[in-house]
Design a protein around this motif. Structure first.
Motif, PDB file in Angstrom:
ATOM      1  N   ASP A  64       0.880  -1.157   0.000  1.00 31.21           N
ATOM      2  CA  ASP A  64       0.000   0.000   0.000  1.00 31.21           C
ATOM      3  C   ASP A  64       0.922   1.213   0.000  1.00 31.21           C
ATOM      4  O   ASP A  64       1.741   1.361   0.890  1.00 31.21           O
ATOM      5  N   CYS A  65       0.793   2.059  -0.988  1.00 30.35           N
ATOM      6  CA  CYS A  65       1.713   3.186  -1.142  1.00 30.35           C
ATOM      7  C   CYS A  65       1.251   4.419  -0.364  1.00 30.35           C
ATOM      8  O   CYS A  65       1.581   5.542  -0.727  1.00 30.35           O
ATOM      9  N   GLY A  66       0.512   4.235   0.690  1.00 29.14           N
ATOM     10  CA  GLY A  66       0.125   5.355   1.538  1.00 29.14           C
ATOM     11  C   GLY A  66      -1.168   6.023   1.148  1.00 29.14           C
ATOM     12  O   GLY A  66      -1.388   7.189   1.460  1.00 29.14           O
ATOM     13  N   SER A  71      -3.106   7.827   3.930  1.00 29.20           N
ATOM     14  CA  SER A  71      -2.384   8.804   4.753  1.00 29.20           C
ATOM     15  C   SER A  71      -3.248  10.024   5.018  1.00 29.20           C
ATOM     16  O   SER A  71      -3.983  10.488   4.147  1.00 29.20           O
ATOM     17  N   CYS A 119       6.136   2.384  -5.580  1.00 31.16           N
ATOM     18  CA  CYS A 119       5.472   3.529  -4.960  1.00 31.16           C
ATOM     19  C   CYS A 119       6.139   4.837  -5.367  1.00 31.16           C
ATOM     20  O   CYS A 119       7.320   4.871  -5.693  1.00 31.16           O
ATOM     21  N   TYR A 132       7.091   7.315  -3.613  1.00 28.45           N
ATOM     22  CA  TYR A 132       8.160   7.794  -2.740  1.00 28.45           C
ATOM     23  C   TYR A 132       9.464   7.011  -2.911  1.00 28.45           C
ATOM     24  O   TYR A 132      10.458   7.337  -2.300  1.00 28.45           O
TER      25      TYR A 132
END
Length: 108
Positions: free
Chosen positions: A23-25, A28, A81, A83
């Protein structure tokens, strides 16, 4: 004894499988932030003209893509992702230089 080993192996496999999902955030908290109101200058305060370097462009209205799927060198589908640094593919090996033909060398 056999049952406990089987249970341990099964639980380890389930835990490992759960770790492979990336899960790439997307959940958030900073993604749900709303813009604040306009800045109000108090009475009696004079500000210098704002530099255009401080202007922040409006964001896109579409969905923010935090990650994408790709196929690695082994053919497995993976999730990269936003980031993470980009994947760098190595350049191909340079071709061997062609041998010089006779008579084309230095004609000094």
């Amino acid at each position: 004894m056999k049952t406990s080993i089987l249970t341990l192996a099964l639980s380890s496999a389930l835990l490992t499988a759960g770790c492979s999902v990336r899960d790439c955030g997307s959940d958030s908290a900073y993604l749900q932030v709303e813009p604040a109101g306009a800045f109000v200058v108090p009475e009696g305060v004079t500000l210098a003209p704002a530099s255009p370097a401080y202007l922040i462009p409006r964001g896109g209205e579409g969905e923010l893509v935090l990650g994408e799927d790709y196929t690695d060198a082994q053919g497995k589908t993976r999730r990269g992702c936003l980031y993470e640094p980009p994947r760098m593919d190595l350049p191909p090996e340079p071709a061997a230089p062609a041998p010089e033909e006779e008579g084309l060398g230095d004609q000094g």
